[in-house]
Design a protein around this motif. Structure first.
Motif, PDB file in Angstrom:
ATOM      1  N   VAL A   1       0.944  -1.215   0.211  1.00 48.34           N
ATOM      2  CA  VAL A   1      -0.051   0.539   0.422  1.00 48.34           C
ATOM      3  C   VAL A   1       1.166   1.338  -0.162  1.00 48.34           C
ATOM      4  O   VAL A   1       2.443   0.976   0.389  1.00 48.34           O
ATOM      5  CB  VAL A   1      -0.801  -0.237   0.939  1.00 48.34           C
ATOM      6  N   ILE A   2       0.841   2.356  -0.635  1.00 41.55           N
ATOM      7  CA  ILE A   2       1.551   3.407  -0.983  1.00 41.55           C
ATOM      8  C   ILE A   2       0.472   4.559  -0.978  1.00 41.55           C
ATOM      9  O   ILE A   2      -1.028   5.435  -1.066  1.00 41.55           O
ATOM     10  CB  ILE A   2       1.710   3.935  -2.541  1.00 41.55           C
TER      11      ILE A   2
ATOM     12  N   ILE B   1       9.943   0.013   5.169  1.00 40.49           N
ATOM     13  CA  ILE B   1       8.325   1.017   4.786  1.00 40.49           C
ATOM     14  C   ILE B   1       9.706   1.746   3.738  1.00 40.49           C
ATOM     15  O   ILE B   1      10.843   2.385   4.251  1.00 40.49           O
ATOM     16  CB  ILE B   1       8.465   1.456   5.660  1.00 40.49           C
ATOM     17  N   VAL B   2       9.728   2.417   2.643  1.00 40.47           N
ATOM     18  CA  VAL B   2      10.415   3.624   1.769  1.00 40.47           C
ATOM     19  C   VAL B   2       9.696   5.347   1.975  1.00 40.47           C
ATOM     20  O   VAL B   2       8.187   5.185   1.794  1.00 40.47           O
ATOM     21  CB  VAL B   2       9.929   2.788   0.347  1.00 40.47           C
TER      22      VAL B   2
ATOM     23  N   VAL C   1       4.126   7.199   0.964  1.00 39.60           N
ATOM     24  CA  VAL C   1       4.915   6.158   2.069  1.00 39.60           C
ATOM     25  C   VAL C   1       4.568   4.707   1.321  1.00 39.60           C
ATOM     26  O   VAL C   1       2.823   5.134   1.107  1.00 39.60           O
ATOM     27  CB  VAL C   1       5.291   6.554   3.604  1.00 39.60           C
ATOM     28  N   LEU C   2       5.467   3.943   1.032  1.00 40.95           N
ATOM     29  CA  LEU C   2       5.270   2.649   0.764  1.00 40.95           C
ATOM     30  C   LEU C   2       5.256   1.308   1.791  1.00 40.95           C
ATOM     31  O   LEU C   2       5.930   1.851   2.062  1.00 40.95           O
ATOM     32  CB  LEU C   2       5.915   2.260  -0.318  1.00 40.95           C
ATOM     33  N   TYR C   3       4.766   0.698   2.394  1.00 36.88           N
ATOM     34  CA  TYR C   3       4.158  -0.169   3.238  1.00 36.88           C
ATOM     35  C   TYR C   3       4.164  -1.559   2.405  1.00 36.88           C
ATOM     36  O   TYR C   3       3.054  -1.701   1.977  1.00 36.88           O
ATOM     37  CB  TYR C   3       3.015   0.494   3.674  1.00 36.88           C
TER      38      TYR C   3
ATOM     39  N   SER D   1       3.856  -4.513   7.439  1.00 36.79           N
ATOM     40  CA  SER D   1       5.166  -3.967   8.163  1.00 36.79           C
ATOM     41  C   SER D   1       4.820  -3.043   9.289  1.00 36.79           C
ATOM     42  O   SER D   1       5.392  -2.935   9.341  1.00 36.79           O
ATOM     43  CB  SER D   1       5.700  -3.005   7.079  1.00 36.79           C
ATOM     44  N   CYS D   2       3.074  -3.333   9.861  1.00 40.89           N
ATOM     45  CA  CYS D   2       3.031  -3.047  10.431  1.00 40.89           C
ATOM     46  C   CYS D   2       2.274  -3.174  12.200  1.00 40.89           C
ATOM     47  O   CYS D   2       1.973  -3.078  13.046  1.00 40.89           O
ATOM     48  CB  CYS D   2       2.448  -1.621  10.315  1.00 40.89           C
ATOM     49  N   GLY D   3       1.999  -4.748  11.242  1.00 48.09           N
ATOM     50  CA  GLY D   3       1.199  -5.312  12.850  1.00 48.09           C
ATOM     51  C   GLY D   3       0.638  -5.291  11.713  1.00 48.09           C
ATOM     52  O   GLY D   3      -0.423  -4.121  11.632  1.00 48.09           O
TER      53      GLY D   3
END
Length: 311
Positions: free
Chosen positions: A149-150, A177-178, A215-217, A221-223
């Motif tokens: 997801v971006i 995460i970018v 932001v790219l996820y 990546s965040c639980g």
């Protein structure tokens, strides 16, 4: 050619703005910003009325670009979507999803430009629970848990490499995460004292991505706690970036910055009455520090850590 000129102006502005004051700097800044705005205006018109690029369906993509808006901005958000749809240097297919809240749009017809974008593939979804700024990522995480997801904002002039750079760096750092724009986290300073960072292209924990730059996820990546509505409401309803950053470090996911240079210019005709920066990072009422404290209080009681876990 105009697209290249737009990206050139957008790329040189940060360096011009950061130099020591020199004769004519203020005029040069105004010229550059005016050029960015006018070229972006024309290109959005061209993309919408002439090029009319098809937008991919989420089911056929690995990447989903997610954003939200509200009635005061919905008439202008088509420009953000057109620039997102016309990114350069991307071979991968990506979808664009616009999340709206049913109660906010009750009795309101969507603008014709949004309907035209829907006909070209834009996904528009209505949800009942209004999580304010968290709507930008929350429902995309729920709807597409196995996709990358971006997130982007609904009021910025994005250039043609905003999303391209995120995907480019995702290819190099698939577990990270970018982000394009962010700050260095300093534990013993208030949020306003966290300095901007540039070219933090080595994965780390101690940087804070700000959503305005995109932001790219990667998936998960965040639980799982990141979509806990009760905790969001209790701690940081007006600070999605803080919540996402805390959850990524709690999960043990590092972040990495791209080498994109951009003005991240707010659309001059975009309504800013309820903009988060007006309260979260203002000199009068720095709500970010209060919400960092609130996240820490909850985390200490439930997870035996604070907001700064893994910093």
């Amino acid at each position: 050619m105009l697209a290249r000129l737009l990206d050139f102006l957008d790329g040189i502005y940060p360096s011009v703005n950061s130099r020591a004051p020199f004769f004519g700097q203020k005029l040069l800044r105004r010229v550059i910003l005016s050029g960015i705005y006018r070229i972006n205006n024309f290109l959005c018109w061209y993309y919408h009325n002439i090029k009319k690029k098809k937008i991919s369906n989420p089911d056929e993509c690995d990447y989903v670009v997610s954003l939200t808006t509200y009635p005061a901005r919905v008439g202008n958000v088509w420009r953000v979507i057109e620039m997102a749809a016309n990114q350069r240097g991307i071979k991968d297919k990506y979808a664009i999803c616009l999340y709206l809240i049913e109660s906010e749009f009750e009795g309101i017809d969507l603008p014709a430009k949004i309907k035209e974008l829907q006909a070209r593939g834009l996904t528009v979804k209505f949800n009942k629970e209004n999580l304010k700024c968290h709507n930008k990522y929350f429902y995309a995480f729920k709807d597409y848990p196995e996709k990358t997801v971006i997130t982007i904002d609904d009021d910025l002039l994005y250039n043609h490499h905003t999303i391209s750079k995120l995907i480019e760096f995702n290819k190099k750092y698939s577990d990270c995460i970018v982000f394009n724009r962010g700050n260095l986290i300093i534990k013993d300073k208030p949020y306003k004292g966290w300095p901007f960072i540039h070219n933090m292209t080595t994965p780390c924990f101690n940087t804070f991505p700000t959503g305005v730059g995109g932001v790219l996820y990667p998936p998960n990546s965040c639980g799982s706690i990141v979509t806990n509505i009760n905790v969001i409401n209790q701690t940081c309803l007006r600070a999605d970036d803080l919540w996402l950053n805390f959850n990524s470090r709690l999960k043990g996911t590092k972040v990495v910055q791209t080498d994109l240079k951009s003005t991240f210019m707010v659309l001059p005709d975009s309504n800013q009455q309820y903009a988060l920066w007006a309260t979260n990072n203002s000199s009068d009422s720095n709500e970010n520090d209060k919400q960092i404290a609130s996240i820490s209080e909850w985390a200490k009681q439930n997870l035996n850590c604070d907001f700064f876990v893994n910093v």
